[in-house]
Design a protein around this motif. Structure first.
Motif, PDB file in Angstrom:
ATOM      1  N   LEU A  57       0.838  -1.194   0.000  1.00 60.03           N
ATOM      2  CA  LEU A  57       0.000   0.000   0.000  1.00 60.03           C
ATOM      3  C   LEU A  57       0.880   1.254   0.000  1.00 60.03           C
ATOM      4  CD1 LEU A  57      -2.759  -1.074   2.559  1.00 60.03           C
ATOM      5  CD2 LEU A  57      -2.737  -1.322   0.075  1.00 60.03           C
ATOM      6  N   ARG A  58       0.327   2.343  -0.535  1.00 58.44           N
ATOM      7  CA  ARG A  58       1.056   3.611  -0.577  1.00 58.44           C
ATOM      8  C   ARG A  58       1.173   4.204   0.826  1.00 58.44           C
ATOM      9  NH1 ARG A  58      -2.550   5.288  -5.381  1.00 58.44           N
ATOM     10  NH2 ARG A  58      -3.605   6.406  -3.720  1.00 58.44           N
ATOM     11  N   ALA A  59       2.116   5.116   1.000  1.00 57.37           N
ATOM     12  CA  ALA A  59       2.373   5.715   2.315  1.00 57.37           C
ATOM     13  C   ALA A  59       1.127   6.398   2.887  1.00 57.37           C
ATOM     14  CB  ALA A  59       3.522   6.716   2.212  1.00 57.37           C
ATOM     15  N   ASP A  60       0.387   7.142   2.036  1.00 56.27           N
ATOM     16  CA  ASP A  60      -0.798   7.849   2.556  1.00 56.27           C
ATOM     17  C   ASP A  60      -1.886   6.870   2.970  1.00 56.27           C
ATOM     18  OD1 ASP A  60      -1.220   7.380  -0.323  1.00 56.27           O
ATOM     19  OD2 ASP A  60      -2.993   8.648  -0.126  1.00 56.27           O
ATOM     20  N   GLU A  61      -1.946   5.720   2.299  1.00 57.75           N
ATOM     21  CA  GLU A  61      -2.945   4.699   2.648  1.00 57.75           C
ATOM     22  C   GLU A  61      -2.573   4.021   3.963  1.00 57.75           C
ATOM     23  OE1 GLU A  61      -4.219   3.594  -1.947  1.00 57.75           O
ATOM     24  OE2 GLU A  61      -2.533   2.537  -1.030  1.00 57.75           O
ATOM     25  N   CYS A  62      -1.297   3.697   4.127  1.00 54.55           N
ATOM     26  CA  CYS A  62      -0.848   3.077   5.380  1.00 54.55           C
ATOM     27  C   CYS A  62      -1.114   4.005   6.562  1.00 54.55           C
ATOM     28  CB  CYS A  62       0.634   2.733   5.295  1.00 54.55           C
ATOM     29  SG  CYS A  62       0.990   1.355   4.179  1.00 54.55           S
ATOM     30  N   LEU A  63      -0.842   5.297   6.371  1.00 49.13           N
ATOM     31  CA  LEU A  63      -1.069   6.287   7.420  1.00 49.13           C
ATOM     32  C   LEU A  63      -2.553   6.346   7.787  1.00 49.13           C
ATOM     33  CD1 LEU A  63       0.555   8.369   9.072  1.00 49.13           C
ATOM     34  CD2 LEU A  63      -0.066  10.063   7.341  1.00 49.13           C
ATOM     35  N   ALA A  64      -3.421   6.379   6.788  1.00 51.59           N
ATOM     36  CA  ALA A  64      -4.869   6.475   7.026  1.00 51.59           C
ATOM     37  C   ALA A  64      -5.415   5.228   7.717  1.00 51.59           C
ATOM     38  CB  ALA A  64      -5.602   6.712   5.710  1.00 51.59           C
ATOM     39  N   GLU A  69       4.439   1.335   7.265  1.00 54.24           N
ATOM     40  CA  GLU A  69       4.678   1.696   5.873  1.00 54.24           C
ATOM     41  C   GLU A  69       4.986   0.443   5.056  1.00 54.24           C
ATOM     42  OE1 GLU A  69       7.262   5.053   3.740  1.00 54.24           O
ATOM     43  OE2 GLU A  69       6.609   5.570   5.772  1.00 54.24           O
ATOM     44  N   HIS A  70       4.548   0.426   3.824  1.00 48.40           N
ATOM     45  CA  HIS A  70       4.739  -0.685   2.867  1.00 48.40           C
ATOM     46  C   HIS A  70       3.987  -1.948   3.260  1.00 48.40           C
ATOM     47  CE1 HIS A  70       7.715   1.904   1.110  1.00 48.40           C
ATOM     48  NE2 HIS A  70       8.473   1.854   2.192  1.00 48.40           N
ATOM     49  N   SER A  71       2.979  -1.831   4.120  1.00 46.97           N
ATOM     50  CA  SER A  71       2.164  -2.996   4.486  1.00 46.97           C
ATOM     51  C   SER A  71       1.490  -3.561   3.244  1.00 46.97           C
ATOM     52  CB  SER A  71       1.090  -2.611   5.508  1.00 46.97           C
ATOM     53  OG  SER A  71       1.663  -2.382   6.760  1.00 46.97           O
ATOM     54  N   LEU A  72       1.308  -4.868   3.250  1.00 45.42           N
ATOM     55  CA  LEU A  72       0.627  -5.527   2.150  1.00 45.42           C
ATOM     56  C   LEU A  72      -0.879  -5.372   2.337  1.00 45.42           C
ATOM     57  CD1 LEU A  72       1.312  -7.286  -0.344  1.00 45.42           C
ATOM     58  CD2 LEU A  72       0.886  -9.283   1.093  1.00 45.42           C
ATOM     59  N   GLY A  73      -1.572  -5.076   1.256  1.00 48.68           N
ATOM     60  CA  GLY A  73      -3.012  -4.933   1.344  1.00 48.68           C
ATOM     61  C   GLY A  73      -3.690  -5.381   0.070  1.00 48.68           C
ATOM     62  N   ARG A  91     -10.380   3.649  -5.990  1.00 43.48           N
ATOM     63  CA  ARG A  91      -9.343   2.745  -5.470  1.00 43.48           C
ATOM     64  C   ARG A  91      -9.690   2.450  -4.020  1.00 43.48           C
ATOM     65  NH1 ARG A  91      -3.542   1.416  -5.980  1.00 43.48           N
ATOM     66  NH2 ARG A  91      -2.633   1.368  -3.883  1.00 43.48           N
ATOM     67  N   SER A  92      -9.913   1.185  -3.734  1.00 43.49           N
ATOM     68  CA  SER A  92     -10.253   0.751  -2.378  1.00 43.49           C
ATOM     69  C   SER A  92      -9.151  -0.158  -1.877  1.00 43.49           C
ATOM     70  CB  SER A  92     -11.571  -0.021  -2.380  1.00 43.49           C
ATOM     71  OG  SER A  92     -12.580   0.756  -2.993  1.00 43.49           O
ATOM     72  N   VAL A  93      -8.723   0.055  -0.639  1.00 43.44           N
ATOM     73  CA  VAL A  93      -7.642  -0.753  -0.073  1.00 43.44           C
ATOM     74  C   VAL A  93      -7.990  -1.179   1.343  1.00 43.44           C
ATOM     75  CG1 VAL A  93      -5.891   0.405  -1.483  1.00 43.44           C
ATOM     76  CG2 VAL A  93      -6.318   1.221   0.824  1.00 43.44           C
ATOM     77  N   ALA A  94      -7.468  -2.342   1.715  1.00 46.95           N
ATOM     78  CA  ALA A  94      -7.635  -2.852   3.079  1.00 46.95           C
ATOM     79  C   ALA A  94      -6.402  -3.656   3.434  1.00 46.95           C
ATOM     80  CB  ALA A  94      -8.884  -3.725   3.188  1.00 46.95           C
ATOM     81  N   ALA A  95      -6.045  -3.623   4.706  1.00 52.60           N
ATOM     82  CA  ALA A  95      -4.888  -4.391   5.177  1.00 52.60           C
ATOM     83  C   ALA A  95      -5.175  -5.879   5.060  1.00 52.60           C
ATOM     84  CB  ALA A  95      -4.581  -4.038   6.625  1.00 52.60           C
ATOM     85  N   GLN A  96      -4.140  -6.628   4.759  1.00 53.94           N
ATOM     86  CA  GLN A  96      -4.284  -8.078   4.610  1.00 53.94           C
ATOM     87  C   GLN A  96      -4.841  -8.703   5.890  1.00 53.94           C
ATOM     88  OE1 GLN A  96      -0.589 -10.137   3.799  1.00 53.94           O
ATOM     89  NE2 GLN A  96      -1.664 -11.865   2.912  1.00 53.94           N
ATOM     90  N   SER A  97      -4.299  -8.333   7.032  1.00 52.00           N
ATOM     91  CA  SER A  97      -4.736  -8.924   8.300  1.00 52.00           C
ATOM     92  C   SER A  97      -6.204  -8.611   8.577  1.00 52.00           C
ATOM     93  CB  SER A  97      -3.870  -8.410   9.447  1.00 52.00           C
ATOM     94  OG  SER A  97      -3.919  -6.997   9.484  1.00 52.00           O
ATOM     95  N   ALA A  98      -6.612  -7.377   8.309  1.00 56.54           N
ATOM     96  CA  ALA A  98      -7.995  -6.972   8.578  1.00 56.54           C
ATOM     97  C   ALA A  98      -8.973  -7.738   7.700  1.00 56.54           C
ATOM     98  CB  ALA A  98      -8.147  -5.471   8.364  1.00 56.54           C
ATOM     99  N   LEU A  99      -8.608  -7.944   6.432  1.00 57.42           N
ATOM    100  CA  LEU A  99      -9.510  -8.675   5.526  1.00 57.42           C
ATOM    101  C   LEU A  99      -9.654 -10.126   5.946  1.00 57.42           C
ATOM    102  CD1 LEU A  99      -8.848  -7.517   1.874  1.00 57.42           C
ATOM    103  CD2 LEU A  99     -10.919  -7.296   3.210  1.00 57.42           C
TER     104      LEU A  99
END
Length: 187
Positions: A57-64, A69-73, A91-99
């Motif tokens: 994920l992008r830096a702004d997405e990880c922050l939100a 930083e650089h987490s897989l999503g 563009r929709s993103v979610a953390a791997q662990s959360a999904l």
């Protein structure tokens, strides 16, 4: 290729200069964008998937999403269309662990609208809407225009947080202009 600087996402009260009232209404309207686009297109709404898969994920997405930083999503990029025209890039993103814990099968949506799913599930809570001029380099190559308005908000349900960004393309503003005030009266 150089990555663009992180966009300056801001809430409405943080904007130095407000866009015109029609743009402002679309940017900060809390209703389902899918439903608004369906009305605007007189039921000619459709979704075209562009990309779905795991990526850093992008830096702004990880922050939100409060991630390292650089987490897989999981990333889902689509065009929201009105009568066949590309109106919105989403563009929709979610953390791997959360999904994995959250029970939302984003990989099974296909041409269905994620927004409709989020608005039909009352367990989801929507965070504050933030807007920015979306970096053209982050758009699909056919639409790399600088200065387009984008908005995003985080939808949360338990441990699941989903960040949804929507970038309004010039074709949508043209359709809004043609439709006139009648479209705006339904909120």
């Amino acid at each position: 290729m150089l990555l663009p600087a992180t966009p300056d996402w801001r809430q409405q009260h943080q904007l130095a200069e407000l866009p015109d009232p029609v743009v402002l209404d679309w940017l900060f309207n809390q209703d389902s964008l899918t439903r608004r686009l369906t009305r605007l297109s007189a039921d000619g709404f459709s979704v075209t998937p562009l990309f779905e898969g795991w990526q850093a994920l992008r830096a702004d997405e990880c922050l939100a999403l409060d991630l390292a930083e650089h987490s897989l999503g999981w990333v889902r990029e689509v065009y929201l269309r009105g009568n066949g025209e590309k109106w919105v890039f989403a563009r929709s993103v979610a953390a791997q662990s959360a999904l994995q814990e959250g029970g939302l099968n984003m990989d099974e949506l296909g041409t269905r609208s994620l927004g409709e799913l989020l608005f039909c599930d009352e367990a989801f809570e929507r965070g504050a809407l933030e807007v920015c001029h979306y970096p053209g380099a982050w758009l699909p190559s056919a639409d790399t225009t600088e200065g387009l308005w984008g908005r995003r908000s985080c939808f949360s349900r338990g441990t699941l947080s989903l960040l949804v960004a929507e970038v309004f393309l010039p074709t949508m503003w043209h359709a809004v202009e043609i439709a006139g005030p009648a479209v705006m009266e339904h909120h």
